[in-house]
Design a protein around this motif. Structure first.
Motif, mmCIF file in Angstrom:
data_model
loop_
_atom_site.group_PDB
_atom_site.id
_atom_site.type_symbol
_atom_site.label_atom_id
_atom_site.label_comp_id
_atom_site.label_asym_id
_atom_site.label_seq_id
_atom_site.Cartn_x
_atom_site.Cartn_y
_atom_site.Cartn_z
ATOM 1 N N GLU A 191 0.812 -1.216 0.000
ATOM 2 C CA GLU A 191 0.000 0.000 0.000
ATOM 3 C C GLU A 191 0.846 1.266 0.000
ATOM 4 O OE1 GLU A 191 -2.762 -0.046 3.196
ATOM 5 O OE2 GLU A 191 -3.880 -1.779 2.446
ATOM 6 N N ASN A 210 -2.256 -2.589 -6.000
ATOM 7 C CA ASN A 210 -2.784 -2.282 -4.665
ATOM 8 C C ASN A 210 -2.191 -1.010 -4.063
ATOM 9 O OD1 ASN A 210 -4.626 -3.523 -2.622
ATOM 10 N ND2 ASN A 210 -2.820 -3.326 -1.326
ATOM 11 N N LYS A 212 -1.287 2.572 -2.795
ATOM 12 C CA LYS A 212 -2.125 3.737 -2.499
ATOM 13 C C LYS A 212 -1.296 5.000 -2.252
ATOM 14 C CE LYS A 212 -5.849 0.982 -0.420
ATOM 15 N NZ LYS A 212 -5.258 -0.331 -0.712
#
Length: 425
Positions: A191, A210, A212
């Motif tokens: 992340e 995935n 972020k």
């Protein structure tokens, strides 16, 4: 009465379950946790079986300043742990001024790999040459947080990825572009990715479905950010962009606009922070007025150390602004700390821009280090005239007296309620 005295003498803390005691002791500095060994025979070895070991400057007395001696003190603890520890070790962190012996550190990492380590942090220490990471680290399938400093590594052929790794930070690490790309790809639940002062990067390729959060503070030759659909927060501040390092671009890529190629695939971003050097890189070739696909989710834009002497940087900045219809916060800092000559084309370009309709949701603007040059003043007027929802604009002038309020009264404003705060450094 006897019953009450017996209850008073009961050592309730010592009889707590080990997981409860461990949860208490790991919140103490390691030096203080070790001191519990003098409480009683029951406590003699409890600290040695902790699930977390954090070696920082709190571990040493104020008189112990020699970096080699400090590592010697750390090794005394490590030897006792290796000899007596039973159970799992979840976290190891080294963040102290010391000079690790590479062989000692290698052996300790093998020990941690066998203990199912989940959080491994090499934060900061003194080094003359980089530590070569042992292959055993890449077998730690329970790793959730990995932070490396002052080392070099390659992925072993048997590496199967970090299936649980959510956070990765590399600082002053030597790694080649292909190895880094492969590592990022093989972390399916990653992340957060932070890259600081990395050596060996020519072309930075970051692809992870995935991911972020992305932070890049390092030099590179080129960058690719495709296939990151969840990326919502981006912070890119290269120390410089060395185009001569790039060996991977085709002729078509060189002709293409970097702004579209690099940022055009990031329509889901919510927070974007870029440096002036990176804006200059994005401004190669023909800069469009706006991106084909808008940043509809972008709420906060920060541009640091922008040069208003560079037409490329100004063009890229405005192209991003015109592609962010829902932007609410804008922060700009200036890197030109001396008033000098400004190209007339930059002033004329800003005068020709029309942003009405592009900044309908902009509420807060911060401009720091402003010299009140003509390009800066044209930008201030442009933002004020195009932001009907503006609440505050804070302008911090570099040196000299602040801009008088009377000056702003002469500027057209789209928002009657906009408050202008003028300050000086």
């Amino acid at each position: 009465m006897v019953m009450m005295e017996k209850q008073t003498r009961t050592d309730r803390i010592s009889n707590l379950p080990w997981d409860v005691l461990d949860a208490i002791l790991v919140h103490l500095p390691l030096k203080d946790a070790a001191r519990t060994s003098i409480l009683s025979s029951k406590w003699r070895y409890k600290w040695i079986s902790l699930s977390q070991f954090v070696f920082d400057d709190k571990c040493f007395s104020n008189t112990l300043l020699n970096k080699v001696d400090r590592w010697g003190e750390i090794m005394k603890i490590i030897h006792r742990v290796q000899k007596n520890h039973s159970g799992q070790i979840d976290k190891f962190k080294l963040a102290a001024y010391c000079c690790p012996n590479h062989l000692d550190l290698d052996q300790w990492m093998h020990f941690l790999a066998e203990k199912g380590i989940k959080e491994f942090v090499l934060k900061e220490f003194y080094f003359i040459r980089r530590f070569k990471l042992p292959c055993c680290l890449f077998s730690c399938q329970q790793l959730r947080h990995l932070e490396l400093y002052g080392c070099t590594f390659k992925l072993p052929p048997e590496f199967k990825g970090f299936k649980c790794l959510a956070s990765l930070q590399l600082r002053q690490v030597c790694v080649d572009s292909d190895t880094l790309e492969s590592l990022i790809l093989q972390c399916p639940v990653l992340e957060s990715l932070i890259l600081l002062k990395i050596d060996g990067l020519t072309c930075l390729k970051i692809h992870n479905p995935n991911l972020k959060y992305l932070k890049i503070y390092t030099e590179f030759g080129n960058i690719y950010l495709e296939n990151n659909p969840l990326l919502s927060s981006i912070d890119i501040h290269p120390t410089s962009v060395n185009l001569e390092m790039n060996m991977f671009c085709s002729l078509e890529e060189w002709k293409a606009c970097n702004l579209f190629r690099v940022l055009g695939c990031l329509s889901g971003v919510k927070r974007l922070s870029l440096s002036g050097h990176f804006l200059e890189f994005l401004g190669t070739s023909n800069v469009p007025e706006r991106l084909p696909e808008r940043f509809n989710r972008l709420m906060a834009l920060e541009l640091r150390e922008v040069s208003f002497k560079s037409l490329n940087e100004v063009m890229v900045f405005l192209a991003i602004l015109q592609s962010a219809p829902n932007l609410e916060e804008l922060s700009i800092s200036h890197r030109d700390l001396e008033v000098g000559s400004y190209d007339i084309p930059i002033v004329e370009f800003l005068k020709s821009r029309y942003l009405l309709g592009s900044l309908n949701h902009l509420q807060v603007v911060r401009m720091r280090g402003i010299m009140v040059s003509r390009p800066e003043w044209e930008l201030i007027k442009l933002i004020l005239a195009s932001s009907p929802a503006l609440k505050t604009m804070t302008i911090v002038k570099y040196r000299g007296s602040r801009i008088p309020e009377s000056v702003f009264l002469q500027v057209e404003r789209a928002s009657e309620n906009a408050k202008i705060i003028s300050l000086t450094l």
